[in-house]
Design a protein around this motif. Structure first.
Motif, mmCIF file in Angstrom:
data_model
loop_
_atom_site.group_PDB
_atom_site.id
_atom_site.type_symbol
_atom_site.label_atom_id
_atom_site.label_comp_id
_atom_site.label_asym_id
_atom_site.label_seq_id
_atom_site.Cartn_x
_atom_site.Cartn_y
_atom_site.Cartn_z
ATOM 1 N N THR A 225 0.812 -1.222 0.000
ATOM 2 C CA THR A 225 0.000 0.000 0.000
ATOM 3 C C THR A 225 0.839 1.264 0.000
ATOM 4 N N LYS A 248 -4.729 -0.357 -7.990
ATOM 5 C CA LYS A 248 -5.461 0.364 -6.941
ATOM 6 C C LYS A 248 -6.492 -0.537 -6.268
ATOM 7 N N LYS A 249 -7.189 -1.350 -7.069
ATOM 8 C CA LYS A 249 -8.250 -2.195 -6.532
ATOM 9 C C LYS A 249 -7.720 -3.354 -5.714
ATOM 10 N N HIS A 250 -6.722 -4.035 -6.230
ATOM 11 C CA HIS A 250 -6.269 -5.275 -5.606
ATOM 12 C C HIS A 250 -5.071 -5.104 -4.676
ATOM 13 N N HIS A 252 -4.225 -1.907 -3.464
ATOM 14 C CA HIS A 252 -4.503 -0.704 -2.661
ATOM 15 C C HIS A 252 -3.323 0.274 -2.695
#
Length: 286
Positions: A225, A248-250, A252
């Motif tokens: 992240t 971004k989705k998986h 973060h």
């Protein structure tokens, strides 16, 4: 002490980077059907890609001559050099030879050549980090120690649109390339810590392959992240955005997308492919 950062032209520096005045790009030469194409400000990406697609022969590259590096070594007191992986190109050895020749003529100087163990975005991250360290006024020796440690923290992932260029370069048989093309198989590749390229996975279709690539990024079990991702693409902006959204989705995390000329001859049009088309993961904390 003044400093300057010298990079071979595979380094995907942006116009914004170059405006800072602390970078010099030393061009590689690309060879298509006997024609020499210099990877400098005159490079025409569309024309080069068309010639690669039309060629039935292997497409080759030539690293910068040591003399080309030597010319850049007089620009400052401290010189830092970033090259393609020594396992993929002769650029690193040429830069080191240029250093030796320069010092034979001019005496000992603070010149350090960094083997990126990658290409393109890997080199960008290293070049920018060198600028960050040197701009803080760090002594030359400290910058060298820190950048070598930083370089080992980087990862490179990429997906090839087609295996045809690899076939032309003798890295894959015609049969394997034909079968992979017929089945729409896209390999997911990774650059190792040692600077060599290995196959990490494969999938049928580009979208599935890109998703598999992002999945592989997260498979190491690290918290990503707070890491920096950089995406480089070749005429496929929509795919770069897709990968950015997947990250971004998986994972973060945020990613920056970039596009530049095709410095390395494995690249193909409209693809996340080639040595200079990478998705770079920075495993250091910001």
């Amino acid at each position: 002490m003044s400093f300057h950062i010298v990079c071979d032209s595979c380094t995907d520096l942006t116009e914004e980077d170059l405006k800072k005045g602390c970078y010099t790009l030393v061009p590689l030469t690309l060879l298509v059907d006997g024609e020499e194409i210099i990877d400098d400000e005159t490079f025409d990406q569309a024309d080069f890609l068309a010639k690669v697609a039309a060629s039935k022969e292997s497409v080759k590259s030539a690293c910068p001559a040591p003399e080309s590096y030597m010319e850049a070594y007089s620009k400052a007191d401290d010189i830092y050099v970033v090259t393609l992986s020594a396992e993929l190109s002769g650029s690193y050895n040429s830069a080191v030879l240029g250093k030796n020749l320069y010092e034979e003529e001019n005496g000992t100087k603070n010149i350090h050549v960094v083997n990126s163990r990658g290409a393109a975005t890997t080199q960008v991250l290293i070049a920018r980090k060198l600028n960050e360290y040197a701009s803080q006024g760090m002594p030359f020796e400290e910058v060298v120690d820190k950048i070598e440690e930083y370089t080992t923290s980087l990862r490179t992932y990429f997906v090839l649109e087609t295996l045809e260029v690899l076939r032309k370069n003798g890295r894959l048989s015609r049969l394997s390339a034909t079968i992979a093309g017929a089945l729409n198989i896209k390999p997911v590749m990774i650059g190792t810590r040692d600077g060599v390229i290995q196959k990490a996975a494969q999938a049928r279709g580009m979208k599935k392959a890109l998703a598999k690539m992002v999945e592989h990024m997260g498979s190491e079990g690290r918290d990503l992240t707070r890491r920096q991702f950089v995406i480089s693409h070749c005429n496929c902006y929509e795919r770069a955005v897709y990968v950015k959204e997947l990250i971004k989705k998986h994972l973060h995390a945020e990613a920056n997308s970039m596009k530049k000329g095709v410095e390395c001859y494995d690249a193909s049009d409209n693809g996340e492919g080639g040595r200079d088309r990478h998705h770079q993961e920075d495993h250091r904390q910001r």
